[in-house]
Design an enzyme around this catalytic site. Sequence first.
Site, PDB file in Angstrom:
ATOM      1  N   TYR A  49       1.121  -1.114  -0.008  1.00  0.00           N
ATOM      2  CA  TYR A  49       0.084   0.146   0.378  1.00  0.00           C
ATOM      3  C   TYR A  49       0.963   0.532  -0.022  1.00  0.00           C
ATOM      4  CZ  TYR A  49      -4.899  -2.197   0.521  1.00  0.00           C
ATOM      5  OH  TYR A  49      -5.885  -3.287   0.553  1.00  0.00           O
ATOM      6  N   ASN A 112     -13.572  -3.799   4.396  1.00  0.00           N
ATOM      7  CA  ASN A 112     -13.902  -4.012   3.017  1.00  0.00           C
ATOM      8  C   ASN A 112     -13.827  -5.030   2.515  1.00  0.00           C
ATOM      9  OD1 ASN A 112     -12.197  -2.748   1.967  1.00  0.00           O
ATOM     10  ND2 ASN A 112     -12.170  -1.019   1.153  1.00  0.00           N
ATOM     11  N   HIS A 115      -9.916  -6.441  -2.089  1.00  0.00           N
ATOM     12  CA  HIS A 115      -9.275  -5.565  -2.844  1.00  0.00           C
ATOM     13  C   HIS A 115      -8.993  -6.189  -4.104  1.00  0.00           C
ATOM     14  CE1 HIS A 115      -5.747  -3.135  -4.425  1.00  0.00           C
ATOM     15  NE2 HIS A 115      -5.363  -4.509  -4.465  1.00  0.00           N
TER      16      HIS A 115
END
Length: 138
Positions: A49, A112, A115
């Site tokens: 990231y 969430n 990815h």
Amino acid sequence: MERTLSIIKPDGVSRGLIGEVIRRFEKNGIRIAAMKMIRLTRKQAQGFYAVHRERPFFDSLTQFMSSGPVVVMVLEGENVIEKNRTLMGATDPAKAAAGTIRRDFATEIEKNVVHGSDSPETAAFEIGYFFNRFEIVA
Ligand code: ATP
Ligand code: MG
């Protein structure tokens, strides 16, 4: 034929959503060309990231991504980068369209579930981050 990187994040794995996510990919004509379960170190999550390193959520995100096992996959298909992003839904599950993975399963903007690479350039970087050429089955 296009390729993209998908990750089932630690929340998706711990909540028993591996099969459900893969089912959605296969049902939508996406082929899995490579797959493995791994646990990222903090450093590996930070490297993955790196584009977000200046963002306020970077520390929390990389802590979360290294908090438990993830399933990383190379997905293959026509227009698969966009197709996967559509199946995933918006980053924030509250804003994700009905029937998307994040709308159906995600609990918050950080946790969430999945990815997906967002462009051919990031897909190339992200696939190479986890897989060598011998691990991707043509
Ligand atoms: P991903 O890159 O994981 O596929 P995305 O492209 O939809 O998701 P990005 O903007 O690239 O979203 O953000 C990467 C990840 O960082 C998000 O999936 C989410 O886990 C986390 N994130 C993004 N925005 C926030 C935020 N405002 N607060 C907390 N976490 C966030
Ligand atoms: Mg992204």
